[in-house]
Design a protein around this motif. Structure first.
Motif, PDB file in Angstrom:
ATOM      1  N   THR A 170       0.839  -1.200   0.000  1.00 31.56           N
ATOM      2  CA  THR A 170       0.000   0.000   0.000  1.00 31.56           C
ATOM      3  C   THR A 170       0.872   1.248   0.000  1.00 31.56           C
ATOM      4  OG1 THR A 170      -1.706  -1.193   1.239  1.00 31.56           O
ATOM      5  CG2 THR A 170      -1.837   1.218   1.226  1.00 31.56           C
ATOM      6  N   LEU A 171       1.916   1.237   0.833  1.00 30.56           N
ATOM      7  CA  LEU A 171       2.842   2.361   0.862  1.00 30.56           C
ATOM      8  C   LEU A 171       3.489   2.555  -0.506  1.00 30.56           C
ATOM      9  CD1 LEU A 171       4.685   4.495   2.217  1.00 30.56           C
ATOM     10  CD2 LEU A 171       6.161   2.607   2.967  1.00 30.56           C
ATOM     11  N   ILE A 172       3.949   1.468  -1.109  1.00 30.63           N
ATOM     12  CA  ILE A 172       4.628   1.564  -2.401  1.00 30.63           C
ATOM     13  C   ILE A 172       3.683   2.088  -3.477  1.00 30.63           C
ATOM     14  CG2 ILE A 172       5.707   0.181  -4.226  1.00 30.63           C
ATOM     15  CD1 ILE A 172       6.930  -1.543  -2.011  1.00 30.63           C
ATOM     16  N   ALA A 173       2.422   1.647  -3.425  1.00 35.01           N
ATOM     17  CA  ALA A 173       1.452   2.085  -4.434  1.00 35.01           C
ATOM     18  C   ALA A 173       1.172   3.582  -4.360  1.00 35.01           C
ATOM     19  CB  ALA A 173       0.152   1.306  -4.263  1.00 35.01           C
ATOM     20  N   GLU A 174       1.376   4.172  -3.181  1.00 34.94           N
ATOM     21  CA  GLU A 174       1.074   5.587  -2.994  1.00 34.94           C
ATOM     22  C   GLU A 174       2.304   6.481  -3.114  1.00 34.94           C
ATOM     23  OE1 GLU A 174      -0.818   5.670   0.791  1.00 34.94           O
ATOM     24  OE2 GLU A 174      -2.636   4.669   0.103  1.00 34.94           O
ATOM     25  N   LEU A 175       3.442   5.895  -3.503  1.00 35.53           N
ATOM     26  CA  LEU A 175       4.660   6.683  -3.595  1.00 35.53           C
ATOM     27  C   LEU A 175       4.571   7.718  -4.715  1.00 35.53           C
ATOM     28  CD1 LEU A 175       7.443   3.957  -3.206  1.00 35.53           C
ATOM     29  CD2 LEU A 175       6.696   5.624  -1.500  1.00 35.53           C
TER      30      LEU A 175
END
Length: 696
Positions: A170-175
Motif C-alpha cells: 500500500t505504501l509503495i502504491a502511494e509513492l
C-alpha cells in the motif's frame, strides 16, 4: 548533482571505516537507486553488505535534496543495529517501534520538520490508524527511498511470513513518481523471490535483480547426533569453552532455552536466555552483552534472528532443528561474517518433529472460521481484538493473524478503536493454503535429509535456496562430510549424570487466572472482571517442552490410558514436598477426563495414600455439559461454565478446607479455574491445582 562512485565510497568509509571498499555489485545497486531511480530486488548472503547499500543511497539522495528514506524493518535488535550504523555515517536516523513509545510524538515532529534522513518503522506501524493518517501520507509523498529489509517476510512461502509486511505494498502504491524502492533478503529461493516481487510490485521490466552466491567460506557445518536431551545439553556444556569467541545457541522453545541456560550457568558458563518472553529492556541489554563479549553465548529462540549484527560471532549451535533448511541457513548466517572460521553445529532431537507439528497447528484456519470473523464485523462499529474473541472461536494470536491477512486483502480494516468490516468480497484461497502446507511438509523432510546427508552440507543448503552460482560439482571442503568430523557425539558419563540430575528436577508453577475474558455476556455468561473464587497458584511436574521432563510427559500422555508409573508418583511427591503452600491440603480430588480417567484416578489414589489425604474421588462433568473443543478463552469459559456437578460432601464429618485438585495437563488454565470455582461454591476454602504437565 549526479552521484558518483567516489561519493558513495566516501560515505561507505564513514559507515564502515577507512578500510572499506565499495564493490562493483554494491555500486550497481546504489547507482540504480540514486542515479536511475529504479526499483531493485537484492538477494545476497548475510555479510554481503545490503545495509551499506541503502544507507549510502539514503545519504546520497539526501544530499540531492530528496526526502527521508523509509526502512521497513522487522525486529528491534535489527533496528537498533541499523540506527547505530546510520549515525556512524552521519545519517540522522530514528526508529518507531514498540520499545520507544514515549519517543513517537517527537519522532513524528522530526519527520514533519525534515529533521531525519532515515526513519525505520516496523511493518505493524504502517497500519496503526494514527500513523497511517498523520505520518504515512507525507512519507509516501516525500520519501527519497523506500527499503523493505528482510523482504522474504512478505511471502507466506518464506520461513518467517508476517501478514503486516504485505501492507508495504500500500505504501509503495502511494509513492510519488520517481521514488526508488529496494527490497533485500538473504534467504529466498526461487518461489519466494517471485512472490516477493509480485507482492511489492518490484518485479516489472525495469527492476534490477541482484542475486549472488550463498556460499559462506567461514562457516564449518557439522551435525552431531546425541541420543538424549540431557546428553545434548551436557555435550554443549562440555564443548562450549573450546569454541572460539562468543556465539548463539538456538532452541526451539522458550522452556528449552531457559532449561539449557540454567544448566550452562550452573557449570560456570556466562550465558543468558533470550526469548520472546523476555522483557524488551532485558533483551536489549543481553544483545549489548553479547556484542561486548561479556557473555559466552545467548541461549535463544528465533526471537534473536534476522539482522542481529555481530560480525565476529564465532559459533552458532542449534539444540533441535528448525523446520526448514531456509530458516536454518538464515540463523547460522549470523556467524562468521568477519572471522576466518565459525563453527555451525546442529544437535537434532527425536522430539523436533513433535514441536514442528505444534507450530503447524496454528496455521491459517479453515474457511468457515475466517468467514465467521468477517461476518461479525460491521462497517460502522469497531470491535477490538478482545471484544472479537467471544464471537469467534480463535485464540488471540491466531485471530490477530487472520485479521491482519484480511486487512491486507481488503475484507476488514483496522481503525481507531479496533476493526471494521469493509463489505468487500473476499475469496478463501484454499488451493494456496493446501499447497503451502505441502511445501512446509517438504521443507521438514528436507531438514531431516540434511541431518542424514553424507554429501556436502553447504551445497545442500545452497540447493535449497536455489543458489544461482551452485554447480553439481560444488563442495565446500569445510563441513564434517567434506573434511571429516571435528566433533564426536561422546559425552562424559559424570557430566551426563550431573546434567540429567539438573534437568530431572521437577516442579514448575501453574499461575492462576486473574481475570475473566472480556465480552462473556455476548455468550450468555454472567462473568466479568476479577476472578475472586478461583484456585490458588498450582504446580506441575514439568512442561511438555522441557528438556528434562518434556519427552517423558509427552510419552505418558500419548500412551494408552493406564495407572500412573512409579517415576511420576515419585516426581509428584517431590513437587508436593517442595511446594511452599500456606495451608497443607486435607483432601485430594481428580478432574473428570475422557482421555486419561484411569491415570488421574491412580494419581489421586497414590497421592492420597502417600500424603494421608482424604480421597474425594472425581469431580464429574454434568451429563448435559457442552464438549470443550474451543481454543479461544471466551468460548472455553462458556463451555466450562456450570459444566461441573457440585460434589456431595455429606458423607464427610466436615467439608475439607483445602483440596489438592489433580488433572493430567493444563494449557489455558480455564478447566482448573472453573472446577475450583465449583469446589469453592460447595464450601471448600482453598483449591491447590496439581497437574502432571503444563503446556508452556
Amino acid at each position: 548533482m549526479t552521484a558518483t562512485r567516489a561519493d558513495a565510497q566516501k560515505i561507505l568509509e564513514q559507515l564502515a571505516g577507512p578500510q572499506a571498499v565499495l564493490r562493483d555489485d554494491q555500486w550497481t545497486a546504489i547507482e540504480a537507486l540514486v542515479v536511475h531511480r529504479r526499483r531493485a530486488l537484492v538477494v545476497q548472503r548475510t555479510g554481503w553488505g545490503k545495509s551499506a547499500v541503502y544507507f549510502v543511497a539514503a545519504k546520497l539522495l539526501r544530499e540531492q535534496g530528496r526526502g527521508p528514506t523509509v526502512i521497513v524493518s522487522p525486529l528491534l535488535a535489527l533496528m537498533r543495529n541499523q540506527v547505530s550504523a546510520a549515525q556512524r555515517a552521519g545519517v540522522r536516523a530514528a526508529t518507531i517501534n514498540s520499545g520507544n513509545v514515549t519517543e513517537w510524538d517527537d519522532i513524528h515532529r522530526q519527520v514533519a520538520d525534515g529533521g531525519l534522513d532515515v526513519l525505520l518503522v516496523s511493518p505493524e506501524r504502517l497500519n496503526n490508524p494514527e500513523f497511517r493518517v498523520q505520518v504515512l501520507p507525507s512519507l509516501a509523498a516525500d520519501a527519497g527511498l523506500v527499503v523493505v529489509d528482510e523482504a522474504h517476510c512478505v511471502s507466506d512461502w518464506g520461513h518467517d511470513f508476517r501478514p503486516d509486511y504485505r501492507r508495504i505494498r500500500t505504501l509503495i502504491a502511494e509513492l510519488g513518481s520517481g521514488v526508488p524502492v529496494l527490497a533485500t533478503t538473504a534467504t529466498a529461493n526461487d518461489r519466494v523471490v517471485g512472490d516477493v516481487a509480485a507482492q511489492l510490485g518490484v518485479g516489472g521490466g525495469d527492476t534490477l535483480v541482484l542475486r549472488g552466491g550463498l556460499d559462506r567460506e567461514s562457516l564449518h557445518l557439522s551435525v552431531v547426533k546425541v541420543p538424549t536431551a540431557a546428553g545434548r545439553a551436557a555435550w554443549i556444556a562440555a564443548q562450549l569453552n573450546s569454541l572460539e569467541g562468543s556465539g548463539i545457541i538456538y532452541t526451539l522453545t522458550v522452556a528449552a532455552a531457559r532449561d539449557l541456560a540454567a544448566v550452562l550457568r550452573e557449570q560456570g558458563h556466562q550465558v543468558a536466555a533470550y526469548t520472546g518472553a523476555s522483557d524488551p529492556a532485558e533483551r536489549e541489554q543481553m544483545e549489548v552483552d553479547l556484542l561486548a563479549n561479556r557473555v559466552k553465548a545467548l541461549v535463544a529462540t528465533s526471537a534473536l534472528g534476522m539482522g542481529f549484527d555481530k560480525p565476529d560471532l564465532g559459533f552458532v549451535i542449534h539444540l533441535g532443528a528448525p523446520q526448514s533448511p531456509i530458516a536454518y541457513y538464515q540463523q547460522v548466517g549470523r556467524a562468521g561474517r568477519a572471522t576466518a572460521r565459525a563453527e555451525v553445529i546442529l544437535l537434532p532431537g527425536h522430539e523436533d518433529a513433535e514441536i514442528w507439528s505444534y507450530f503447524a497447528s496454528v496455521a491459517f484456519p479453515p474457511e468457515a472460521l475466517v468467514r465467521k470473523v468477517i461476518g461479525v464485523l460491521e462497517p460502522d462499529r469497531p470491535l477490538s481484538t478482545p471484544a472479537l474473541e467471544p464471537l469467534v472461536d480463535l485464540g488471540r494470536n491466531r485471530l490477530e493473524m487472520v485479521l491482519k491477512v484480511l486487512d491486507v486483502d481488503g475484507a476488514v480494516q483496522r481503525v481507531k478503536g479496533g476493526w471494521i468490516g469493509t463489505g468487500q468480497p473476499w475469496t478463501y484461497d484454499e488451493e494456496r493454503y493446501r499447497t503451502l502446507d505441502a511445501a512446509r511438509s517438504r521443507e521438514q523432510q528436507a531438514m531431516l535429509d540434511y541431518q542424514n546427508s553424507t554429501s556436502c552440507r553447504m551445497a545442500f543448503l545452497r540447493a535449497q535456496l536455489d543458489d544461482p552460482e551452485l554447480s553439481a560439482q560444488d563442495r565446500c571442503g569445510r563441513c564434517d562430510n567434506c573434511a571429516g568430523s571435528r566433533f564426536t557425539a561422546e559425552v562424559d558419563e559424570r557430566a551426563l549424570d550431573a546434567t540429567n540430575d539438573r534437568l530431572q528436577q521437577c516442579g514448575v508453577e501453574v499461575a492462576p487466572r486473574r481475570l475473566w475474558p472480556t465480552g462473556m455476556a455476548k455468550l450468555g455468561v454472567d462473568l466479568s472482571g476479577r476472578i475472586d473464587d478461583g484456585p490458588l497458584e498450582g504446580r506441575a511436574i514439568g512442561r511438555l517442552t522441557d528438556l528434562g521432563w518434556g519427552t517423558r510427559l509427552r510419552r505418558l500422555l500419548d500412551a494408552p490410558d493406564g495407572p500412573v508409573p512409579d517415576e511420576f508418583v515419585r516426581a509428584a511427591i517431590a513437587v508436593l514436598a517442595d511446594w511452599p503452600w500456606e495451608t497443607r491440603p486435607e483432601a485430594v480430588m481428580g478432574l473428570d477426563s475422557s482421555a486419561h480417567p484411569v491415570l488421574i484416578r491412580s494419581v489421586v489414589d497414590r497421592l492420597g495414600r502417600a500424603g494421608r489425604l482424604t480421597n474425594l474421588g472425581t469431580l464429574h462433568y454434568r451429563p448435559t455439559r457442552r464438549p470443550v473443543t474451543a481454543v479461544n478463552s471466551a468460548y472455553r469459559v462458556a463451555a466450562l461454565h456450570d459444566a461441573w456437578q457440585e460434589p456431595d460432601f455429606t458423607a464427610l464429618q466436615q467439608v475439607p478446607r483445602t483440596v489438592l485438585l489433580v488433572d493430567d495437563v493444563t494449557d489455558t488454565g480455564w478447566t482448573l479455574t472453573t472446577a475450583a470455582r465449583c469446589l469453592r461454591r460447595a464450601g471448600v476454602s482453598e483449591v491447590l491445582p496439581f497437574v502432571l504437565a503444563g503446556v508452556s
